[in-house]
Design a protein around this motif. Structure first.
Motif, short mmCIF file in Angstrom:
data_model
loop_
_atom_site.label_atom_id
_atom_site.label_comp_id
_atom_site.label_asym_id
_atom_site.label_seq_id
_atom_site.Cartn_x
_atom_site.Cartn_y
_atom_site.Cartn_z
N ALA A 68 40.56 -3.10 -13.76
CA ALA A 68 40.96 -4.88 -14.56
C ALA A 68 39.32 -4.72 -14.71
CB ALA A 68 41.37 -5.31 -13.54
N ARG A 69 38.46 -4.59 -14.22
CA ARG A 69 36.98 -5.32 -14.70
C ARG A 69 36.56 -3.88 -16.10
NH1 ARG A 69 35.02 -5.65 -8.75
NH2 ARG A 69 35.05 -7.89 -8.18
N ALA A 70 36.95 -2.88 -15.95
CA ALA A 70 36.14 -1.42 -17.05
C ALA A 70 37.53 -2.00 -17.91
CB ALA A 70 36.94 -0.23 -16.20
N LEU A 71 38.55 -1.93 -17.94
CA LEU A 71 39.04 -2.49 -19.52
C LEU A 71 38.32 -4.16 -20.02
CD1 LEU A 71 43.12 -1.98 -18.26
CD2 LEU A 71 41.81 -1.23 -19.57
N TYR A 72 38.56 -5.03 -19.17
CA TYR A 72 37.84 -6.11 -19.43
C TYR A 72 36.22 -5.64 -20.17
CZ TYR A 72 35.20 -10.98 -19.61
OH TYR A 72 34.71 -12.43 -19.63
N ASN A 73 35.04 -4.93 -19.35
CA ASN A 73 33.97 -4.34 -20.33
C ASN A 73 34.19 -3.81 -21.36
OD1 ASN A 73 32.59 -5.57 -17.72
ND2 ASN A 73 32.60 -4.05 -16.49
N ILE A 74 35.38 -2.70 -21.45
CA ILE A 74 35.43 -2.63 -22.70
C ILE A 74 35.62 -2.92 -23.56
CG2 ILE A 74 36.35 0.21 -23.86
CD1 ILE A 74 36.75 1.21 -21.32
N GLY A 75 36.81 -4.41 -23.66
CA GLY A 75 36.76 -5.26 -24.34
C GLY A 75 35.23 -6.27 -25.17
N ASN A 76 34.80 -6.19 -23.82
CA ASN A 76 33.42 -6.95 -24.64
C ASN A 76 32.55 -5.54 -25.76
OD1 ASN A 76 34.19 -8.67 -23.38
ND2 ASN A 76 33.37 -8.69 -21.28
N VAL A 77 32.70 -4.92 -24.67
CA VAL A 77 31.35 -4.03 -25.76
C VAL A 77 32.13 -3.69 -27.06
CG1 VAL A 77 30.61 -1.03 -26.39
CG2 VAL A 77 31.19 -2.31 -23.84
N PHE A 78 33.31 -3.90 -27.42
CA PHE A 78 33.76 -3.20 -29.29
C PHE A 78 34.41 -4.85 -29.49
CE2 PHE A 78 36.65 0.49 -27.82
CZ PHE A 78 35.92 0.91 -28.44
N HIS A 79 34.15 -6.15 -28.61
CA HIS A 79 33.95 -7.75 -29.08
C HIS A 79 32.36 -7.57 -29.62
CE1 HIS A 79 34.79 -11.99 -28.90
NE2 HIS A 79 34.46 -11.99 -30.09
N ALA A 80 31.19 -7.95 -28.92
CA ALA A 80 30.04 -7.54 -29.10
C ALA A 80 29.95 -6.52 -30.10
CB ALA A 80 28.81 -6.90 -28.24
N LYS A 81 30.83 -5.72 -30.79
CA LYS A 81 30.07 -4.70 -31.94
C LYS A 81 30.58 -5.62 -33.26
CE LYS A 81 30.75 0.24 -33.39
NZ LYS A 81 31.29 1.84 -33.01
N GLY A 82 32.08 -5.61 -32.86
CA GLY A 82 32.43 -6.20 -34.02
C GLY A 82 31.97 -7.75 -35.01
N LYS A 83 31.52 -8.37 -33.56
CA LYS A 83 30.77 -9.37 -34.01
C LYS A 83 29.45 -9.01 -34.42
CE LYS A 83 30.59 -12.13 -30.25
NZ LYS A 83 29.95 -11.95 -29.13
#
Length: 599
Positions: free
Chosen positions: A123-138
């Protein structure tokens, strides 16, 4: 000596839990100097040192210790530890803007967690990957002139991938019954849908985030949820409802004694009341924003406040006051080197002087006139991060030294949804510059034979000697000598790990034939592929972004209105805009900060 190392580490952990990361790192470093033969204790010290240095924004040292943690975990065959260290490396690389490498590390964490049946780690890994893509998009959104939701295809794809990982995370944490993690997932889903222009969906997720924040009594998370709801409602044209949420944001900011968030709430309220044509109330909130910006020596924030006040006074027909703030905006823009702000302010000053029928010689210095308006004089005090509580732990008595998690040190919940300027390159120690290359080479040690060329053996020794010239022999000797040195360089040399005391008790763990699983070829291919993007890291850095404005959202009303007004420069040089035109522009372009919660 052994007791001393553990005692130092426990004290370091206690200080970090109390928010004293500088003191904590001093004790952890002392523990490393003393050293230990307990490999798991040393791994925990590496992990916590990496986390503490991250919170101190010393990202080079954070990478160094997370790399040590990863090396030690792989050496002793600790697969769970290897996954956690990979996740921590990924989070640190994300903050440095090295998104491709961050995804590789976080994906490695996900693969190991799934392999080991570790649902919490998954669950933590899925959350962290989402954060990476979110930060990249921003980051890719910075500088885009599109309206909200009208995104470039690559940015939309990146944000949609973030949404996919957040949704998988949400399903898993629901299964685990982790309500706090559900709150984080709802908040980040709301943030991502906001960036995608799905404002109705964003409101749905932020209301669920607000409910969980109230359930836990988390006032900071509640404040951010209210702010996010107000932001989304602005784009749906529900200005009155938005002001209710912004007022709650302001109230909670004052309860939490958070001046920066208080100033941002005042800024948002001022602009929203302008949209509602309630100019007197708008001016009141902009003056409050200006007051805090001056107290925090936020010159960019002062400039934004002066610009907003000028617009409000123009709408009231008070051109004299409008001219005063326009001139102050011009002075500040010159001071901080804001070229766009200077052009806008100069245009406004010229128009207002023409409307009033005055010339430059008729005006008093803007600085002295400015103090008469009731704004508090500037203080020399600066906004110190020493007073900001970054991290809280439970106050339970420390009985062991567990591995601290760095799920997402600066999550998308913790920062504004608006796109910040690309982070300037951070200075790294020479030892940190190629840390990822070191990581790759250490994994490659057992793959050397697979990469060598196999020569066909001659039928007999005489034939071989007959076909080999002295020059050929010298060449092979040179190659053999060079390869032997390179092979040693690529081995995992645990003897070089700081704080490790090798004894007969742990020697077997370090050199024994454990079940060490090699990363798959896909992992190495991904790692090598993302390394190709490091060529750009060696190029000249682009100009640094403008000065930071803590009291103003990174992507706010001001910059968006400027974008539209830039296309209308010629029209605005002759006539002051009418009230109807001003409201149309402001309504079309209003965009506010989104501050979301972590927990």
């Amino acid at each position: 000596m052994e007791a001393s190392c553990l005692e130092l580490a426990v004290e370091g952990e206690r200080l970090c839990k109390a928010g004293d990361f500088k003191g904590g790192t001093a004790f952890f470093e002392a523990a490393v100097q003393v050293g230990t033969e307990d490999l798991k204790t040393l791994s925990a010290i590496y992990s916590q040192l990496g986390n503490a240095y991250f919170y101190l924004k010393e990202y080079g040292k954070a990478l160094e210790y997370h790399k040590h943690d990863l090396t030690l975990a792989r050496t002793i065959g600790d697969r769970i530890g290897e996954g956690k260290a990979s996740g921590n490396l990924g989070n640190t690389l994300k903050v440095l803007g090295r998104f491709d490498e961050a995804v590789v590390c976080c994906q490695r964490h996900l693969d190991i967690s799934q392999e080991q049946g570790d649902k919490v780690g998954e669950a933590r890994a899925l959350y962290n990957i989402g954060n990476v893509f979110h930060a990249k998009g921003k980051q890719h959104l910075w500088g885009c002139t599109q309206e909200p939701g009208d995104l470039p295809a690559d940015v939309r794809d990146t944000l949609q991938r973030a949404t996919g990982f957040y949704e998988m995370n949400l399903c898993l944490v629901k299964e685990l019954g982790d309500r706090a993690a559900q709150g984080r997932a709802y908040g980040n889903l709301g943030n991502t849908h906001y960036l995608l222009g799905n404002f109705v969906e964003a409101i749905k997720f932020h209301r669920q985030r607000l409910s969980i924040a109230k359930e836990f009594g988390d006032k900071a998370a509640e404040r951010r949820a209210y702010s996010n709801l107000g932001n989304a409602l602005i784009f749906l044209g529900q200005f009155n409802t938005a002001t209710e949420y912004y007022r709650k944001t302001l109230q909670l900011s004052r309860q939490l004694r958070d001046q920066v968030m208080e100033a941002q709430a005042c800024y948002s309220l001022g602009n929203t009341y302008t949209l509602l044509q309630q100019y007197e109330r708008a001016i009141d909130y902009h003056l409050k924003h200006l007051d805090i910006a001056q107290e925090l020596t936020d010159r960019v924030g002062e400039g934004r406040a002066c610009w907003s006040l000028g617009n409000a006074y123009v709408s009231l027909g008070n051109h004299k006051q409008a001219l005063h703030y326009a001139r102050k905006h011009l002075d500040i823009s010159k001071e901080i080197g804001d070229r766009n702000g200077e052009l806008t302010a100069r245009m406004n000053v010229e128009q207002l002087m023409e409307a009033l029928g005055v010339s430059e010689s008729d005006l008093s210095p803007s600085s002295s006139e400015f103090e008469i308006q009731g704004a508090r004089p500037k203080f020399t005090k600066r906004n110190s991060m020493d007073s900001v509580e970054l991290w809280k732990y439970s106050s339970d008595k420390v009985t062991s030294l567990p591995r601290l998690w760095l799920d997402s040190p600066v999550d998308t919940d913790d920062i504004t949804v608006q796109v910040p300027p690309p982070m300037p390159k951070l200075g790294r120690d020479p030892s940190d510059e190629d840390c990822f290359f070191d990581l790759l080479s250490k994994f490659q040690s057992s793959r050397m034979d697979d990469q060598r060329c196999h020569l066909d053996e001659p039928q007999n020794e005489n034939d071989s000697a007959a076909t080999m010239s002295p020059q050929t022999e010298e060449l092979f000797d040179l190659i053999a000598s060079s390869q032997s040195r390179r092979l040693d360089d690529q081995r995992v040399n645990v003897g070089n790990l700081p704080g490790l005391r090798i004894t007969h008790n742990n020697l077997g763990h370090l050199v024994g034939e454990g079940d060490h699983q090699e990363p798959s070829d896909d992992f190495f291919n991904m790692l090598i592929k993302c390394q190709s993007s490091r060529i750009d890291d060696q190029r000249c850095s682009p100009p640094e972004a403008g000065p930071h404005a803590p009291t103003v959202p990174d992507e706010d009303f001001f910059s968006l209105i400027q974008r539209v007004q830039a296309k209308r420069m010629d029209e605005q040089r002759v006539h002051l805009p009418s009230d109807e035109l001003y409201f149309l522009i402001l309504a079309m372009c209003v965009r506010v900060c989104v501050c979301v919660c972590v927990c």
